[in-house]
Design a protein around this motif. Structure first.
Motif, PDB file in Angstrom:
ATOM      1  N   ASN A  77       0.818  -1.209   0.000  1.00 34.36           N
ATOM      2  CA  ASN A  77       0.000   0.000   0.000  1.00 34.36           C
ATOM      3  C   ASN A  77       0.852   1.259   0.000  1.00 34.36           C
ATOM      4  N   SER A  78       1.917   1.241   0.798  1.00 36.00           N
ATOM      5  CA  SER A  78       2.783   2.413   0.852  1.00 36.00           C
ATOM      6  C   SER A  78       3.420   2.676  -0.496  1.00 36.00           C
ATOM      7  N   THR A  81       0.732   4.041  -2.828  1.00 36.88           N
ATOM      8  CA  THR A  81       0.288   5.378  -2.455  1.00 36.88           C
ATOM      9  C   THR A  81       1.380   6.407  -2.728  1.00 36.88           C
ATOM     10  N   THR A 141      -6.871   3.533  -1.378  1.00 42.54           N
ATOM     11  CA  THR A 141      -5.553   4.051  -1.747  1.00 42.54           C
ATOM     12  C   THR A 141      -5.658   5.266  -2.655  1.00 42.54           C
ATOM     13  N   TRP A 210       5.754   8.832   1.659  1.00 45.58           N
ATOM     14  CA  TRP A 210       6.009   7.561   2.348  1.00 45.58           C
ATOM     15  C   TRP A 210       5.896   7.748   3.853  1.00 45.58           C
ATOM     16  N   THR A 227      -1.278   2.117   5.244  1.00 44.12           N
ATOM     17  CA  THR A 227       0.106   2.260   4.828  1.00 44.12           C
ATOM     18  C   THR A 227       1.039   1.825   5.963  1.00 44.12           C
TER      19      THR A 227
END
Lengths: 279, 297, 412
Positions: A77-78, A81, A141, A210, A227
């Protein structure tokens, strides 16, 4: 210029201190992640682990393990994103920066851009939560990508503008003489020249995205969108008897940005210095 | 082709950026601004919102605790960014010298910056741990303290410990910018000054510093904006304690909105924070502009 | 058994009657370390889903601080918020005033009132209405290390807080452990819980008729007691940085003789895998205050409620009814004791934790609530900050409490 021995000694001592200051916390973090729980709770500390314990990494990287599944989902996910937000921010910032540099867009507008990030981001959480909630886009997201893009845009625009400012304008003029449109000029002429700047801006933006914690905390609810920062906070908030787990999660979460940063390091340097190089 | 609609072209180029910002930040900004003059509350019930003019602002600015928080935030900003500049420029000067392993060092310096804020906050919290922390251990083993002690639990030390964690993460950015611009200084300039008998410190002040100030400004302003609205690292490391010693202005905004559910009041706190931030930046910008103009004369 | 299952049965019947047992997904918000473990809650939910095909529950676990924040945020999410939320005993006033939770008074059968402890009901009640079902009935108990007490010559734990200091002093003087007392006195709600326990013991009041009353009497005595134990070197100085987990850790490592903590600590300090003092631990209710009480306890319970914007109120209630069901509570009774009076004589609950259950029976009867005011969060934040300052010796106890009263009067 021959260097006097004393000068050498001082220099290398300073370098040593720098190395220690920079790396000590990181080295300790890695050591913590491979030390046994007992090692970590001895007073005073055993700096060298009595035995190497890699079980935490095995757990976190194992998709079949509860913690592992959560961690890997958060990692994915991070990446999506931060990557998505950075990409879109760049795509939007570059033309805008060009407008400020070469097309006479009013500077006051750029300052208005910057002013939007002076507000503590907390301020926007609830109104944005309501808006996205009404569209059913919470825990998504895409929502985070859009919000992050807005947070990244002002500085990305400013940085790109500062870099485009110093590009030799003659090449662009030449292109226009040959009938190239703005888009073509941007693509064929400006972009290649501005690559270091784009890399630097991209890097900066990626790291900021991040890093982001609070929006992700409030907007996401489960593994499909949570995230890394939120998942890490979850790990740290539960019944923690083993500090090594937090360390291991920390090390793993640092790897992607660290690798990217080292890889793009020389671009960051040149990209940030724009606007001042004389001669 | 280049003549047609050139003045409109800038708006087409700006359109995506303006759209995104308008929707995500500008609209909420306007809503926040408007709300700051009301007694809006977060509630699911129907409740009339009343216009109360400057009441929120007066309350906030006459609250000695909020003023203390602003003071703390200024302390955090100036100390944090100040230390980052001193350490960053120092590191840059060092890395500009020739020595073995320089390339490696230059690459390694970026690591603290790459550490995510939450990892940084948790790692330092572990280092400061009163019972098992590395800091206590080192100090004890080198004989600097007799007993393990509390760091984040001491109101006189807590803010400084948070600043240390923040400086550690952020100094590389300044270092890189300073280093890159140091490399653009023509060698002859410094040599000539040395030949004329100018001592190293004088050379630094008269030539080096003004030279790198320009590029540093971009990243300094970014850091100042970020530092003034600091929230995440405080939320994770201390949540405003001990005894409010790390409660920054952003935390007040968070409290008003999320804890006390007063959105009108929270908006006023947010606008105040943004306002002070803007004044800070402006002052810095004007100040360095003047300095640069003076130096280049 | 039949009577108690009525709650769940009634809800299920209502559901099927309305034909609403179509595919529904419920979103439930829990806390990461609320008495029950995450595995416990996941197991309970799996059982519920098995018994109710057509309903799936998406569970979310968040840290305590985030729990309040998310309930607040979700109130603005329209249909896309939560259907079931866990809330702390200190929030019903605030949530009710703002309409965040549904009034479920009508969903609770009248005969249930007597079967569940009074202290549990106050968790969900405000102005005569009920906004959820009590689920976690919790209070802090005094855990003590029998071995350390015996080594110092004590064969019974102290009965009053004053005696505690005496025993602690003896243990310290004999070099058994340097800081016999450990508490969770970080600037957080955890500290207010301890403070409330002591206030109750000394017969003090936090608020009287909506006006702050803590600057004198028992409540002031409580702060003086806390501060005193620090200056006397009896309380671990790091306590001003500690939360409940730190207290458990220090006690489990054998670095403290006494610890005030929640129910969940009982099974963990007696588990050899988690604790070095397993088998040496005794537990009694919070101590008494001479001339005022024989036991003291803070009401630290939590309840399950339905946010007012949930579109699945019926299914949500069925889920809540299941989780609160007597037999379900009894099968997971090691980390959290049931809300049902009758459970305390069931072997399923008492087995292996007789001492805790005995202590619970006394403690639950004297549970003291924190002020039931809508602005409680602000009151608590102010108290936390001022009392913390007093504990750290930055200001005198008097100054801190007077300042706190002034700030509370200024609340809008």
């Amino acid at each position: 210029m021959k260097r006097r021995p004393l000068h050498s000694v001082l220099l290398y001592t300073a370098v040593l201190f720098l190395a220690i200051f920079t790396l000590a916390p990181l080295v300790w973090l890695v050591l913590m992640s491979i030390s046994t729980p007992t090692d970590l709770t001895t007073v005073p500390l055993n700096w060298i682990p009595s035995q190497i314990d890699l079980s935490r990494y095995a757990q976190l990287l194992n998709i079949n393990d509860g913690s592992g599944a959560r961690f890997l989902a958060a990692l994915r996910n991070s990446m999506l994103t931060a990557g998505g937000a950075t990409l879109i921010a760049l795509i939007v910032a570059i033309p805008a920066a060009y407008a400020f540099t070469r097309r006479g867009a009013p500077m006051i507008l750029l300052f208005v851009f910057l002013a939007t990030i002076m507000m503590p981001p907390i301020t926007y959480v609830l109104p944005l939560y309501q808006i996205f909630g009404s569209f059913g886009m919470l825990n998504n997201t895409v929502t985070l990508i859009i919000v992050y893009c807005a947070l990244l845009l002002p500085f990305a625009t400013w940085l790109m503008k500062a870099n485009l400012d110093v590009l030799p304008i003659e090449i662009e003029h030449a292109a226009f003489m040959e009938g190239a449109s703005t888009i073509t000029t941007l693509r064929r002429v400006v972009l290649p020249l501005a690559l270091p700047a784009i890399a630097a801006t991209g890097m900066l933006s990626f790291l900021v995205a991040w890093d982001e914690f609070f929006y992700a905390l409030i907007f996401t609810s489960d593994m499909s969108a949570k995230t890394l920062p939120v998942t890490i906070a979850d790990f740290a908030a539960g019944r923690v008897t083993d500090y090594g787990v937090i360390a291991a999660v920390g090390v793993l979460a640092t790897l992607p940005p660290a690798i990217l940063a080292i890889a793009f390091q020389r671009f960051i340097v040149s990209g940030l210095v724009a606007g001042s190089v004389k001669g | 082709m280049s003549g047609i609609g050139k003045s409109n072209e800038k708006w087409i180029l700006l359109a995506p950026a303006i759209t995104v910002l308008l929707l995500i930040t500008a609209l909420p900004f306007v809503q926040t601004f408007g709300q700051s003059f009301t007694d809006a509350k977060i509630t699911a019930l129907d409740r009339p919102t009343l216009w109360i003019g400057l009441e929120n602002y007066i309350y906030a600015l006459s609250d000695p605790y909020f003023r203390e928080a602003i003071g703390r935030t200024l302390y955090f900003t100036i100390t944090s960014v100040g230390l980052e500049v001193i350490i960053g420029v120092g590191v840059a000067l060092l890395l500009n010298q020739a020595f073995r392993g320089r390339t490696l060092m230059r690459a390694l310096i970026i690591l603290p910056w790459a550490v995510p804020t939450i990892v940084n906050a948790l790692a330092w919290r572990l280092i400061y741990h009163p019972d098992y922390g590395a800091l206590n251990s080192i100090l004890l083993q080198t004989g600097l303290i007799d007993n393990y002690r509390s760091w984040l639990g001491d109101p006189k030390m807590a803010m400084n410990m948070v600043i240390l964690a923040d400086v550690w993460k952020n100094f590389p950015l300044i270092a890189y910018v300073a280093l890159a611009s140091l490399q653009t200084i023509p060698g002859d300039l410094l040599k000539a000054a040395a030949v004329e008998g100018a001592r190293p410190w004088k050379r630094f002040r008269a030539i080096t510093l003004p030279w790198i100030m320009g590029p540093l400004m971009v990243v300094l302003i970014l850091r100042m904006i970020e530092a003034f609205r600091v929230f995440d690292i405080i939320y994770i490391m201390t949540r405003g304690g001990p005894s409010d010693s790390t409660k920054t202005a952003s935390f007040y905004v968070y409290q008003e909105y999320f804890n006390y559910l007063r959105s009108g009041s929270g908006s006023s706190y947010a606008i105040i924070v943004a306002g002070i931030s803007a004044v800070l930046i402006l002052a810095y910008y004007v100040g360095t502009r003047q300095q640069n103009n003076g130096a280049n004369a | 058994m039949t009577k108690i299952k009525l709650l769940t049965a009634a809800s299920i019947i209502a559901l099927s009657a309305s034909g609403a047992l179509a595919e529904t997904t419920l979103h439930a918000l829990f806390m990461s370390q609320a008495a029950y473990s995450e595995e416990n809650i996941q197991d309970m939910t799996a059982e519920f889903e098995a018994a109710n095909p057509g309903i799936t529950v998406e569970m979310e676990f968040v840290p305590y601080e985030a729990l309040h924040d998310k309930v607040v945020a979700a109130s603005g999410a329209g249909d896309n918020g939560y259907d079931v939320v866990l809330f702390d005993v200190i929030w019903p006033a605030e949530f009710a005033e703002r309409g965040f939770l549904m009034d479920v008074s009508d969903r609770i059968p009248a005969d249930l009132t007597d079967q569940i402890f009074e202290g549990a009901w106050t968790t969900v009640e405000y102005q005569g209405k009920r906004f959820g079902m009590p689920w976690i009935l919790d209070t802090k108990y005094m855990f003590y290390n029998r071995e350390m007490l015996a080594a110092a010559g004590f064969d019974a734990p102290p009965a009053t807080w004053a005696e505690l200091l005496v025993q602690a002093q003896a243990i310290k003087d004999q070099g058994i452990v340097e800081y016999p007392l450990v508490w969770s006195w970080s600037q957080s709600e955890a500290m207010i819980c301890d403070y409330t326990t002591l206030t109750a013991a000394f017969g003090g009041d936090l608020f009287t008729d909506g006006v702050p009353a803590f600057a004198e009497g028992g409540a002031k005595q409580a702060v003086e007691y806390m501060h005193g134990s620090l200056t006397a070197g009896l309380t671990n100085p790091a306590s001003t940085e500690y939360f409940e987990e730190d207290v458990r850790r220090v006690f489990s490592n054998g670095d403290a003789a006494f610890a005030l903590n929640w129910t969940y600590m009982n099974s963990l300090v007696n588990d050899p895998a988690e604790s070095q003092v397993a088998g040496k631990v005794g537990v009694v209710p919070g101590l008494g205050g001479a001339g005022h009480s024989t036991a003291s306890a803070v009401n630290g319970s939590m309840g399950l409620g339905i946010p007012s914007n949930s579109p699945h109120a019926d299914e949500a209630w069925a889920y809540i009814a299941y989780l609160a069901d007597k037999s379900v509570q009894e099968s997971y009774a090691t980390l959290s004791l049931p809300i049902w009076k009758a459970s305390y004589s069931e072997t399923a609950v008492t087995d292996g934790q007789e001492e805790l259950v005995a202590a619970a029976s006394k403690a639950i009867a004297v549970m003291y609530p924190r002020p039931l005011v809508p602005s409680y969060t602000e009151v608590s934040n102010i108290l936390q900050s001022n009392i913390h300052g007093a504990l750290l010796g930055e200001v005198s106890v008097d100054e801190a409490l007077t300042e706190a009263v002034k700030r509370i009067e200024r609340i809008r």
